[in-house]
Design a protein around this motif. Structure first.
Motif, mmCIF file in Angstrom:
data_model
loop_
_atom_site.group_PDB
_atom_site.id
_atom_site.type_symbol
_atom_site.label_atom_id
_atom_site.label_comp_id
_atom_site.label_asym_id
_atom_site.label_seq_id
_atom_site.Cartn_x
_atom_site.Cartn_y
_atom_site.Cartn_z
ATOM 1 N N ILE A 72 0.784 -1.280 0.034
ATOM 2 C CA ILE A 72 -0.091 0.222 -0.092
ATOM 3 C C ILE A 72 0.871 1.271 0.100
ATOM 4 O O ILE A 72 1.822 1.338 0.959
ATOM 5 C CB ILE A 72 -0.877 -0.170 1.170
ATOM 6 N N ILE A 74 0.972 5.257 0.470
ATOM 7 C CA ILE A 74 0.285 6.272 1.140
ATOM 8 C C ILE A 74 1.108 7.685 0.822
ATOM 9 O O ILE A 74 2.138 7.646 1.447
ATOM 10 C CB ILE A 74 -0.043 6.126 2.661
ATOM 11 N N ARG A 122 -4.689 7.083 8.704
ATOM 12 C CA ARG A 122 -3.838 6.144 8.971
ATOM 13 C C ARG A 122 -4.402 5.264 9.939
ATOM 14 O O ARG A 122 -4.102 4.039 10.045
ATOM 15 C CB ARG A 122 -2.384 6.721 9.399
ATOM 16 N N TYR A 126 -5.066 1.236 9.676
ATOM 17 C CA TYR A 126 -4.555 -0.018 10.126
ATOM 18 C C TYR A 126 -5.180 -0.728 11.067
ATOM 19 O O TYR A 126 -5.461 -1.863 11.654
ATOM 20 C CB TYR A 126 -3.257 0.682 10.791
ATOM 21 N N LEU A 170 6.382 -1.633 7.940
ATOM 22 C CA LEU A 170 5.766 0.081 7.883
ATOM 23 C C LEU A 170 6.958 0.509 7.508
ATOM 24 O O LEU A 170 7.967 0.911 8.239
ATOM 25 C CB LEU A 170 5.109 0.821 8.648
ATOM 26 N N TYR A 280 3.442 -7.942 3.861
ATOM 27 C CA TYR A 280 2.535 -6.666 3.859
ATOM 28 C C TYR A 280 3.392 -5.310 4.268
ATOM 29 O O TYR A 280 4.153 -5.500 5.059
ATOM 30 C CB TYR A 280 1.383 -6.779 5.121
ATOM 31 N N SER A 282 3.214 -1.198 4.054
ATOM 32 C CA SER A 282 2.714 0.074 4.064
ATOM 33 C C SER A 282 3.872 0.876 3.626
ATOM 34 O O SER A 282 4.601 1.199 4.971
ATOM 35 C CB SER A 282 1.734 0.450 5.294
ATOM 36 N N SER A 284 4.844 4.529 3.311
ATOM 37 C CA SER A 284 3.906 5.910 3.586
ATOM 38 C C SER A 284 5.136 6.972 3.450
ATOM 39 O O SER A 284 5.912 7.355 3.960
ATOM 40 C CB SER A 284 3.367 5.429 4.730
ATOM 41 N N ASP A 342 -3.405 10.313 2.179
ATOM 42 C CA ASP A 342 -4.117 10.137 3.135
ATOM 43 C C ASP A 342 -5.342 11.402 3.570
ATOM 44 O O ASP A 342 -6.125 11.373 4.414
ATOM 45 C CB ASP A 342 -2.961 10.349 4.306
ATOM 46 N N SER A 401 -7.442 -6.234 3.047
ATOM 47 C CA SER A 401 -6.329 -7.192 3.327
ATOM 48 C C SER A 401 -6.626 -8.371 4.085
ATOM 49 O O SER A 401 -5.797 -9.431 3.839
ATOM 50 C CB SER A 401 -5.351 -6.249 3.884
#
Length: 530
Positions: A72, A74, A122, A126, A170, A280, A282, A284, A342, A401
């Motif tokens: 993902i 962002i 955010r 999550y 992350l 996975y 993220s 960002s 976001d 997800s």
């Protein structure tokens, strides 16, 4: 307006009593949504589509031998109209060929919704829960005193996927707490490489041109530093390991932050591809949140030459490099990718800000504040060239997800309300339709608006007292005797309410908001003191 709000409270109490007695029915005749549990957001049932998605995912797993990776992206404060695929790009002096290619080769979602600012969005991505429930209703800023750890008792998609055999990471901006117990690697992420705060918070104490009263006043500078807010690039692991990679002491360092983040994600993708564990991630970005300082490699890279536009070119390039890394290691066909922002652009920092064709901006619940680009891409699994105006809330990424990873959402705790919707069938089936009927727009702890189908009803509106100053110089006021109601298909800029004289659904939309309010009575929200 007072009478309307009183009716919402009264009806909300009645609805909460009905909820307590079992699964509620539709709140109005307009609704196609059905609830499968009293603690879950009602969704539109699409049985054939959902079964087709289950079969498609099962065939994928049988073919590949593992669950799909999830990546993902962002982007921070990117406006709806910034990517070329959404009307910007070359037209506004910042070409975005990488995002445009993903949109052309995947599914472009034209009605994707975030929260009104970064921390709430955010948190919802999550946790799968509205910020009004978790208490994370605004950014946690330097000097804030939080009375309760917002993550106490919360479950995250990262933690649930980690328990299901994923490696969860992350990379980049967090902005949901920096003290122990509130960091990414404390709340379910196996690995964190990034920054706790927003870009501006790292540079303001060292930018004498923009903040001379702070940087050049030693007393104020010392007092600001005494707040003790972390100014580091951090590496953390779920076992508690927390290391400082670099301390930011200049805008020039922060300018290179996203390059370092991109390099780390590329490095980890190459390493993870050698094992059999799905991941996975993220990713960002720190950019394009003000204050923008272009990387040396991207100064003047945009046709515009303005720092924000140069940084849009950089972000787009980084997305391309990360996608290329997936291709190089043979993982692209195994990875679900989602690209978004976001919230809307922060117009208060204009011209260091993005573009939206809609009314409002970050800090408001007008479309300009909450409607963001949405791109879903998965080669071989999402048909190329699709465009849909079906509603998609970014918190749906939580449930989606879980579905992609084979985690049973029905096994989640029943002592709290879950606001996300599993949209895997919408995204994966060639003619898939959205399962979301409602998008709720909260302004802090206030329910401000709701979109349902093409209709948007406002209970509170932000009115800027000066051009672009939607955060620094705006007032929030209640609407009149009835909500301000817009038909977004004929008035996407929300310029002229249609109300009773041109719309038959005012009462129905009011009933839907009442039903939503009732869930907060049955499942009381947290108060963090923000």
């Amino acid at each position: 307006m007072r009478l309307f709000l009183i009716s919402i409270v009264a009806a909300g109490l009645a609805c909460s009593q009905a909820l307590a007695q079992g699964i509620p029915g539709p709140a109005s005749a307009l609704s196609r949504a059905e609830a499968r549990a009293a603690n879950r957001q009602p969704a539109i049932p699409r049985a054939g589509q959902e079964q087709a998605a289950v079969e498609k995912l099962a065939a994928f797993e049988a073919r590949v031998g593992q669950k799909p990776n999830i990546l993902i992206f962002i982007v921070d404060d990117m406006g709806y109209g910034d990517p070329g695929a959404f009307g910007g790009g070359e037209m506004i002096g910042a070409a975005t060929p990488e995002m445009d290619a993903l949109a052309a080769e995947g599914l472009k979602l034209t009605s994707t919704y975030a929260q009104y600012t970064c921390t709430p969005t955010r948190a919802s991505v999550y946790t799968g829960r509205l910020p009004a429930r978790t208490g994370l209703i605004r950014p946690i800023l330097a000097g804030d005193q939080i009375s309760v750890n917002p993550w106490e008792g919360e479950l995250t998609v990262a933690g649930l996927l980690s328990d299901a055999g994923y490696h969860t990471m992350l990379v980049g901006k967090w902005h949901i707490g920096e003290t122990e117990g509130m960091r990414p690697h404390d709340v379910g992420f196996d690995e964190f490489y990034g920054f706790y705060k927003a870009q501006k918070e790292y540079t303001q104490a060292y930018d004498e041109r923009r903040f001379p009263d702070l940087v050049l006043d030693q007393d104020k500078f010392d007092r600001y530093q005494s707040i003790g807010s972390n100014n580091d690039l951090i590496y953390g692991l779920t076992d508690g390991t927390t290391e400082t990679i670099e301390t930011i002491t200049s805008p020039a360092q922060m300018a290179e932050g996203d390059t370092r983040l991109k390099d780390y994600t590329v490095q980890r993708i190459r390493a993870l591809a050698e094992g059999g564990q799905p991941f996975y991630i993220s990713h960002s970005f720190m950019k394009v949140h003000a204050d923008n300082f272009p990387s040396e490699a991207f100064k003047g890279a945009s046709a515009s030459k303005f720092p924000y536009r140069d940084n849009m070119v950089e972000v787009d390039s980084h997305i391309g490099e990360i996608v290329d890394a997936l291709e190089e290691v043979g993982a692209l066909d195994n990875t679900f990718i989602f690209v978004t922002s976001d919230n809307g652009p922060q117009m208060d920092s204009w011209p260091d800000s993005g573009y939206t064709p809609f009314r409002g901006a970050k800090g408001t619940t007008w479309e300009g504040g909450v409607r963001v680009p949405g791109i879903a891409y998965w080669r071989g699994m999402i048909a190329p060239g699709r465009v849909s105006d079906g509603l998609f809330d970014l918190m749906d990424l939580f449930d989606t997800s879980l579905a992609l990873a084979g985690v049973d959402a029905d096994a989640l705790p029943t002592d709290r309300y879950w606001d996300g919707v599993d949209q895997s069938s919408f995204l994966l089936v060639d003619d898939g339709e959205s399962r979301r009927e409602h998008v709720y727009n909260w302004l802090g702890a206030t329910l401000a608006a709701m979109r349902m189908r093409e209709y948007k009803a406002h209970l509170h509106v932000a009115l800027a007292q000066e051009k672009f100053l939607w955060i620094d110089m705006a007032t929030v006021v209640p609407t009149g005797l009835a909500p301000w109601l817009f038909n977004l298909y004929v008035d996407p800029k929300e310029e002229y309410p249609v109300g009773h004289r041109m719309n038959a659904w005012t009462a129905s939309l009011g009933a839907e908001m009442k039903a939503h309010a009732a869930t907060f009575r049955l499942f009381p929200p947290k108060d963090l003191g923000l």
